[in-house]
Design an enzyme around this catalytic site. Structure first.
Site, mmCIF file in Angstrom:
data_model
loop_
_atom_site.group_PDB
_atom_site.id
_atom_site.type_symbol
_atom_site.label_atom_id
_atom_site.label_comp_id
_atom_site.label_asym_id
_atom_site.label_seq_id
_atom_site.Cartn_x
_atom_site.Cartn_y
_atom_site.Cartn_z
ATOM 1 N N CYS A 39 0.842 -1.205 0.000
ATOM 2 C CA CYS A 39 0.000 0.000 0.000
ATOM 3 C C CYS A 39 0.875 1.252 0.000
ATOM 4 O O CYS A 39 1.807 1.373 0.798
ATOM 5 C CB CYS A 39 -0.885 -0.023 1.244
ATOM 6 S SG CYS A 39 -1.795 1.496 1.469
ATOM 7 N N CYS A 60 -1.353 6.194 6.845
ATOM 8 C CA CYS A 60 -2.709 5.797 7.242
ATOM 9 C C CYS A 60 -2.664 4.960 8.517
ATOM 10 O O CYS A 60 -1.750 4.176 8.725
ATOM 11 C CB CYS A 60 -3.318 4.984 6.099
ATOM 12 S SG CYS A 60 -4.945 4.316 6.443
ATOM 13 N N GLN A 85 -20.458 -9.498 10.146
ATOM 14 C CA GLN A 85 -19.001 -9.700 10.139
ATOM 15 C C GLN A 85 -18.412 -9.173 8.828
ATOM 16 O O GLN A 85 -19.002 -9.373 7.770
ATOM 17 C CB GLN A 85 -18.679 -11.185 10.284
ATOM 18 C CG GLN A 85 -19.199 -11.806 11.575
ATOM 19 C CD GLN A 85 -18.328 -11.494 12.777
ATOM 20 O OE1 GLN A 85 -17.264 -10.901 12.673
ATOM 21 N NE2 GLN A 85 -18.797 -11.884 13.946
ATOM 22 N N ASP A 99 -20.911 -14.069 22.001
ATOM 23 C CA ASP A 99 -20.080 -13.348 21.024
ATOM 24 C C ASP A 99 -20.169 -11.859 21.340
ATOM 25 O O ASP A 99 -20.767 -11.092 20.605
ATOM 26 C CB ASP A 99 -20.595 -13.652 19.604
ATOM 27 C CG ASP A 99 -19.770 -12.975 18.521
ATOM 28 O OD1 ASP A 99 -18.724 -12.378 18.843
ATOM 29 O OD2 ASP A 99 -20.172 -13.042 17.342
ATOM 30 N N CYS A 131 -13.580 -10.924 20.066
ATOM 31 C CA CYS A 131 -12.704 -10.093 19.229
ATOM 32 C C CYS A 131 -11.662 -9.390 20.089
ATOM 33 O O CYS A 131 -10.961 -8.507 19.611
ATOM 34 C CB CYS A 131 -13.521 -9.098 18.414
ATOM 35 S SG CYS A 131 -14.545 -8.028 19.427
#
Ligand code: SAH
Length: 461
Positions: free
Chosen positions: A77, A83, A288, A386, A413
């Site tokens: 990239c 970024c 997701q 979750d 997560c």
């Protein structure tokens, strides 16, 4: 006793990196004093400039790599260094997978005290690029020109971009095209400091299995000049466009969506499929973001749940019912609970859409609904959770333990809250068996895990 800091701001020091932090910075030590340096890798020797020192640690900038890690790779990239979206593009993909496994393992020991827990190698992607099915791109103005891209790390400055290699090509094209239309039709980019300007965000959702595209334009007020032309041009440019939406967010806030949503053209939802189950996705609902890996994740959850068709299952934090419906095909009954009412409406619709009749969905906070279910005498054989990054509420964990399911499947997560919650459940009579990290977010430091726990056998003496 205060220790002397061995380096000072603006010093140049030669260091060797030993480790990577959870946010992807290299760690080097000078006389035991840790220095964190972005874009440096373990095993590398480099020259750094010290940019900031605190009592117990400091920060440096890599100015020269003297000995390079064999895991270093050229980031493809062009704006990787500006970024803040990706942190690990300079690390080989196999190196990233190993790093994520190690991070999870160390967190399990440090926070959960779970030294014996098996953490499997991270399940990665064959082609770890262009994986994102959703992009939320902020728009602004820079030097009188419209700019759109992600924020620089820890800042509110947009790094204008032409393409982003982790999002779908249509998202890149949509952002470029919206910039072009804005320039042609005199639509100004929004400035969050002065609250002036109009266009705040472009949100793009793409459904991988159907190729359907949704584009949402979020503006500060209702006026969107040349609306008819914009619709026509968008339709011409994107033959797979199914839903063009206008959302208005008049507030001074960094929350992306406002409360007013109008369908400019087409449908209000797009449809995607995971393993032949169809899901309707509306502009704001949680889905997701990595479709290929979602299937890997859900299949692992299904495997860990070891369903035979006889089980009652609870899916707490169920969103639009994705995991619930995935499990329902192999269970007797699934009860989903979710706090966002629109998501529950979607979940019910999705069950109907797929003719799944053994799944029902309830609105509420899982930590309040579960104790209530428990009080009604409800039990479950398998419980799936979750939660968002902050993990499960203790009240919820307590009622899970009280329901004494045979098995718990925990999708997470955030390894830190996962480890905390596993520790709690271990104290309540469950044993964490295996953790499977799944790479949902290549080139970033984020990692998703599926874990299963089994009720410990009570040995009667
Ligand atoms: N399992 C789903 C969604 C996971 S994201 C999937 O894989 O798509 C986590 C979900 O938890 C979100 O939908 C969020 O709205 C919901 N949530 C957050 N706090 C909650 C709470 N206290 N009780 C129930 N749901 C909650």
């Amino acid at each position: 006793m205060s220790r002397q800091i061995p380096v000072q701001k603006n010093d140049y020091v030669r260091v060797t990196f030993e480790d990577l932090t959870h946010d992807g910075a290299g760690v080097a030590k000078v006389d035991g004093y840790p220095l964190f340096v972005k874009r440096a890798l373990p095993g590398e020797t480099g020259l750094i400039k010290v940019i900031h020192t605190k009592k117990n640690f400091g920060f440096g900038r890599l100015t020269e790599i003297i000995k390079e890690s064999k895991e270093r790779t050229e980031p493809p990239c062009s704006i990787f260094n500006q970024c803040g979206g990706c942190q690990l593009q300079h690390l080989s993909y196999n190196g990233q997978l190993a790093y994520k496994q190690k991070q999870v393992q160390e967190t399990m020991v440090r926070i959960g005290g779970l030294g014996n827990l098996t953490v499997h190698p991270t399940l990665g992607m064959e082609e770890p690029w262009r994986y994102r099915n959703k992009s939320q791109v902020p728009v602004s103005e820079q030097n009188g020109k419209i700019a759109a891209g992600f924020y620089a790390e820890r800042s509110h400055t947009i790094v204008d971009m032409e393409e982003c290699l982790i999002q779908h090509e249509d998202a890149d094209r949509a952002v470029r095209f919206v910039k072009q239309l804005a320039a042609e039709y005199g639509i100004r980019g929004y400035d969050d400091k002065t609250h002036k300007g109009q266009l705040r965000h472009v949100v793009i959702r793409h459904a991988q299995t159907t190729d359907q595209l949704m584009i949402v334009l979020i503006t500060k007020d209702k006026t969107l000049p040349n609306k008819k032309h914009i619709i026509r041009r968008m339709k011409e440019e994107f033959p797979n466009l199914v839903s063009l939406v206008h959302n208005v967010n008049p507030k001074r806030t960094n929350v992306i969506f406002g409360d007013q949503t109008e369908i400019m053209w087409g449908e209000g939802v797009i449809y995607d499929e995971i393993d032949n189950i169809r899901f309707a996705i509306s502009p704001r609902s949680f889905y997701q973001i990595n479709p290929l890996q979602t299937r890997v994740l859900y299949e692992k959850a299904l495997e860990f749940a070891r369903l035979t068709g006889k089980e009652n299952v609870i899916d707490a934090y169920c969103g639009i019912g994705t995991i619930s419906l995935f499990l329902a095909r192999r269970a007797k009954h699934v009860y989903g609970v979710e706090v966002v009412p629109e998501a529950v409406t979607d979940a019910k619709e999705n069950a109907k859409l797929n003719h799944i009749e053994n799944a029902e969905f309830y609105v509420g906070e899982a930590e309040n609904i579960m104790p209530w279910w428990r009080a009604q005498g409800m039990n479950a054989d398998v419980i799936v959770v979750d939660p968002p990054r902050k993990g499960c509420d203790e009240k919820l964990l307590q009622s899970i333990a009280e329901m004494t399911p045979e098995r718990i499947v925990y999708v997470s997560c955030n390894p830190a809250t996962l480890a905390r919650d596993l520790k709690y459940l271990e104290e309540k009579g469950y044993e964490a068996k295996e953790v499977q990290p799944v790479d949902m977010f290549p080139h970033t430091t984020h990692v998703e895990c599926v874990t299963w726990l089994e009720k410990k056998e009570v040995v009667e003496l």
